[in-house]
Design an enzyme around this catalytic site. Sequence first.
Site, PDB file in Angstrom:
ATOM      1  N   LYS A 172       0.832  -1.210   0.000  1.00 15.80           N
ATOM      2  CA  LYS A 172       0.000   0.000   0.000  1.00 15.80           C
ATOM      3  C   LYS A 172       0.869   1.264   0.000  1.00 15.80           C
ATOM      4  O   LYS A 172       0.637   2.180  -0.779  1.00 15.80           O
ATOM      5  CB  LYS A 172      -0.915   0.032   1.234  1.00 15.80           C
ATOM      6  CG  LYS A 172      -1.874  -1.134   1.343  1.00 15.80           C
ATOM      7  CD  LYS A 172      -2.841  -0.976   2.506  1.00 15.80           C
ATOM      8  CE  LYS A 172      -2.191  -0.929   3.872  1.00 15.80           C
ATOM      9  NZ  LYS A 172      -1.575  -2.197   4.321  1.00 15.80           N
TER      10      LYS A 172
ATOM     11  N   ARG B 267      11.744  -6.357   4.442  1.00 17.10           N
ATOM     12  CA  ARG B 267      11.616  -4.919   4.199  1.00 17.10           C
ATOM     13  C   ARG B 267      12.684  -4.114   4.949  1.00 17.10           C
ATOM     14  O   ARG B 267      12.924  -4.320   6.124  1.00 17.10           O
ATOM     15  CB  ARG B 267      10.220  -4.487   4.655  1.00 17.10           C
ATOM     16  CG  ARG B 267       9.941  -3.012   4.496  1.00 17.10           C
ATOM     17  CD  ARG B 267       8.483  -2.732   4.440  1.00 17.10           C
ATOM     18  NE  ARG B 267       7.788  -2.938   5.703  1.00 17.10           N
ATOM     19  CZ  ARG B 267       6.484  -2.737   5.856  1.00 17.10           C
ATOM     20  NH1 ARG B 267       5.746  -2.352   4.831  1.00 17.10           N
ATOM     21  NH2 ARG B 267       5.905  -2.948   7.018  1.00 17.10           N
TER      22      ARG B 267
ATOM     23  N   ARG C  50      12.113  -1.887  10.240  1.00 19.20           N
ATOM     24  CA  ARG C  50      11.117  -1.315  11.138  1.00 19.20           C
ATOM     25  C   ARG C  50      10.988  -2.180  12.384  1.00 19.20           C
ATOM     26  O   ARG C  50      11.068  -3.406  12.292  1.00 19.20           O
ATOM     27  CB  ARG C  50       9.756  -1.294  10.417  1.00 19.20           C
ATOM     28  CG  ARG C  50       9.333   0.083   9.992  1.00 19.20           C
ATOM     29  CD  ARG C  50       8.116   0.017   9.125  1.00 19.20           C
ATOM     30  NE  ARG C  50       6.924  -0.523   9.799  1.00 19.20           N
ATOM     31  CZ  ARG C  50       5.702  -0.439   9.296  1.00 19.20           C
ATOM     32  NH1 ARG C  50       5.504   0.140   8.144  1.00 19.20           N
ATOM     33  NH2 ARG C  50       4.674  -0.942   9.936  1.00 19.20           N
TER      34      ARG C  50
ATOM     35  N   ARG D 163       0.300  -8.951  13.537  1.00 14.86           N
ATOM     36  CA  ARG D 163      -0.286  -7.944  12.639  1.00 14.86           C
ATOM     37  C   ARG D 163      -1.160  -8.612  11.580  1.00 14.86           C
ATOM     38  O   ARG D 163      -2.218  -8.089  11.214  1.00 14.86           O
ATOM     39  CB  ARG D 163       0.824  -7.118  11.980  1.00 14.86           C
ATOM     40  CG  ARG D 163       1.430  -6.109  12.954  1.00 14.86           C
ATOM     41  CD  ARG D 163       2.770  -5.614  12.494  1.00 14.86           C
ATOM     42  NE  ARG D 163       2.713  -4.855  11.275  1.00 14.86           N
ATOM     43  CZ  ARG D 163       3.753  -4.727  10.431  1.00 14.86           C
ATOM     44  NH1 ARG D 163       4.889  -5.315  10.678  1.00 14.86           N
ATOM     45  NH2 ARG D 163       3.626  -4.002   9.360  1.00 14.86           N
TER      46      ARG D 163
HETATM   47  P1  AMP Z   1       1.331   0.552   9.121  1.00 11.33           P
HETATM   48  O1  AMP Z   1       2.517   1.403   8.864  1.00 11.33           O
HETATM   49  O2  AMP Z   1       0.127   0.973   8.348  1.00 11.33           O
HETATM   50  O3  AMP Z   1       1.616  -0.916   8.978  1.00 11.33           O
HETATM   51  O4  AMP Z   1       0.935   0.775  10.671  1.00 11.33           O
HETATM   52  C1  AMP Z   1       1.848   0.466  11.708  1.00 11.33           C
HETATM   53  C2  AMP Z   1       1.096   0.343  13.022  1.00 11.33           C
HETATM   54  O5  AMP Z   1       0.468   1.594  13.334  1.00 11.33           O
HETATM   55  C3  AMP Z   1      -0.026  -0.671  13.051  1.00 11.33           C
HETATM   56  O6  AMP Z   1       0.427  -1.988  13.316  1.00 11.33           O
HETATM   57  C4  AMP Z   1      -0.898  -0.128  14.178  1.00 11.33           C
HETATM   58  O7  AMP Z   1      -0.324  -0.404  15.441  1.00 11.33           O
HETATM   59  C5  AMP Z   1      -0.812   1.379  13.953  1.00 11.33           C
HETATM   60  N1  AMP Z   1      -1.862   1.861  13.024  1.00 11.33           N
HETATM   61  C6  AMP Z   1      -1.681   2.364  11.773  1.00 11.33           C
HETATM   62  N2  AMP Z   1      -2.856   2.703  11.214  1.00 11.33           N
HETATM   63  C7  AMP Z   1      -3.807   2.383  12.126  1.00 11.33           C
HETATM   64  C8  AMP Z   1      -5.223   2.462  12.140  1.00 11.33           C
HETATM   65  N3  AMP Z   1      -5.916   2.930  11.086  1.00 11.33           N
HETATM   66  N4  AMP Z   1      -5.872   2.049  13.251  1.00 11.33           N
HETATM   67  C9  AMP Z   1      -5.205   1.589  14.329  1.00 11.33           C
HETATM   68  N5  AMP Z   1      -3.879   1.457  14.392  1.00 11.33           N
HETATM   69  C10 AMP Z   1      -3.168   1.854  13.296  1.00 11.33           C
END
Ligand code: AMP
Length: 213
Positions: free
Chosen positions: A13, A127, A160, A171
Amino acid sequence: MRIVLLGAPGSGKGTQAKKLMADKNIPQVSTGDMLREAVATGTRFGLKAKAVMDAGNLVPDEVVLGIISERLGQPDAEEGFILDGFPRTTQQAIDLEDLLDELGTPLDTAVLMDVDFDVLMKRLTGRRTCSLTGKLLNVYFSSQDELDECTNAGGELVQREDDNEETIGNRLDVYREKTEPLIDFYQQRNKLTTIDAVGTMDEVYDRLLNALS
Ligand code: AMP
């Protein structure tokens, strides 16, 4: 163009959103990036969010909604936006619908980026980000030249904190339980388009553009 990119962690994404942002001149709105920025500031809220994110769990809906409503109200989002990583729960999707109704700017499409589980694991465990340029790389999929370009210039390939195997497993579970129901949510509203998100970055991008045309 107002779109949601939907897909499991590692479905690409962020990568595709960045390409689309550069092409269409609309912002990528990534709740993950915004939360990581908040964590980096070291505030009390940031520390709380960090613990949740490090475990691979979701930050509370009302917290992300607050972040999103502020971000979508900014002038650069007037012509559109690419939501990346939001919504992640049915409640967030409902809140987004309400917010966009208020703004009078309904969502155009939710694009589901479809990727097999095995590919997701490799994308996530492999990654890395170049510490010098911020370029996203992958130890399994990037060419040796690309990886060397970063390290030869004195950069490091940074992983990360939530890209370790244990957190990744959680996740993906959280995705299945909390986020996958959004596929039906957008299908019922006739807003869902699915693309095959396995392939090179450019191949997937072409499919994304086709889906949006
Ligand atoms: P991402 O970079 O999108 O994979 O997000 C990393 C982490 O941020 C996720 O595993 C969640 O802990 C938190 N996070 C990101 N977006 C959301 C969301 N829309 N709702 C809740 N937690 C989020």
